[in-house]
Enzyme design. Structure first.
Site, short mmCIF file in Angstrom:
data_model
loop_
_atom_site.label_atom_id
_atom_site.label_comp_id
_atom_site.label_asym_id
_atom_site.label_seq_id
_atom_site.Cartn_x
_atom_site.Cartn_y
_atom_site.Cartn_z
N ASP A 47 -69.69 -26.05 19.85
CA ASP A 47 -69.44 -27.48 19.72
C ASP A 47 -69.49 -28.13 20.91
OD1 ASP A 47 -69.10 -26.88 17.04
OD2 ASP A 47 -66.87 -26.46 17.27
N LYS A 69 -70.04 -32.07 16.47
CA LYS A 69 -69.61 -33.49 15.68
C LYS A 69 -68.79 -34.30 16.65
CE LYS A 69 -69.86 -30.81 11.41
NZ LYS A 69 -71.10 -31.49 11.08
N MET A 182 -56.84 -34.52 16.81
CA MET A 182 -57.93 -35.60 16.73
C MET A 182 -57.47 -36.77 15.84
SD MET A 182 -60.46 -34.87 18.67
CE MET A 182 -61.31 -33.55 19.31
#
Length: 261
Positions: A47, A69, A182
């Site tokens: 990631d 992502k 997030m």
């Protein structure tokens, strides 16, 4: 780092996929088993939030395959990542799927387990320290304390593909501390919904950006000023938001707490 003398480290056979958590950032927070996996893998499918220092622990001939992502930017879809894991494993590679934090805490690890199971491939799961608990603790904010709470809610603050966000009004009615992963893109919306749910505007809050890394920043605030303070201090992702009485405990710890360096 030599792990040869460490007991009971499993072999990493060709054709297997190991799904490991890299922790919140600092490579010293890797588990021994995750470090073993990084040092043995042929391919590391990682990631964007995996710290570059962690990747430097890989073999020199390991293939690094970024699939991170990032909100608003082109990135591989989950089906494409699943297919990549299957393809590399079937080619006889030792495949490490390396995720920030823990694979099963807002990390889509179960999507990949399902794909590997359907492909009849052998896999191993290696948990990691999740940023919402480890990163906040190292910033001086405990997830629980005897004086403040006996429950805590972990929630994803961003919208995943094709999914709605949490019911923030309902979470606001719980009266328990929230740790949000997030949340920055939806922070104003989340704050407003929590207040509609009955969470008072003066509820203590804090933001921890880039936890456990040299870029870490911590901003203490309150619920009704959280979005404004985030903008004023230039806080962005990756970030953890803490909302509730536990956010005030940091002040007690800082005077004597040894820095994370």
């Amino acid at each position: 780092m030599n792990l040869e003398g460490f007991p009971d480290l499993p072999a990493f056979p060709p054709g297997e996929v190991w799904l490991a958590g890299a922790g919140p950032g600092d490579p010293r927070l890797l588990t021994v088993l995750a470090l073993h996996a990084v040092s043995r893998a042929d391919d590391i499918v990682h990631d964007a939030l995996v710290d570059s220092r962690v990747l430097r622990l890989a073999r020199q001939d390991a293939v690094l395959l970024p699939v991170g992502k990032r909100g608003g930017r082109p990135s591989p879809k989950q089906d494409e990542i699943n297919a990549l894991l299957v393809e590399r494993a079937r080619a006889g590679r030792r495949v490490l799927r390396l995720k920030g934090g823990d694979p099963f805490v807002f990390g889509r690890g179960w999507d990949e387990v399902t794909a590997l199971s359907e492909a009849k491939l052998r896999f191993r799961i290696i948990p990691g320290l999740t940023a919402g608990l480890a990163g906040t603790a190292l910033a001086g904010i405990p997830a629980t304390s005897r004086d403040t709470n006996h429950a805590v809610v972990l929630a994803a603050g961003h919208r995943a593909e094709g999914q709605s966000t949490a019911d923030w009004e309902a979470l606001g009615r719980l009266g328990q501390p929230l740790i949000l992963y997030m949340p920055m893109a939806q922070l104003e919306e989340i704050v407003a919904a929590l207040q509609r749910g009955g969470l008072p505007g003066d509820t203590p809050a804090a933001l921890v950006q880039s936890a456990t890394t040299e870029d870490e920043r911590v901003v203490e605030s309150r619920l009704d000023a959280l979005a404004e303070d985030a903008e004023r201090h230039g806080i962005g992702s990756p970030c953890i938001a803490v909302i509730g009485a536990i956010a005030t405990l940091r002040r007690r710890a800082l005077a004597s707490m040894v820095g994370w360096s």
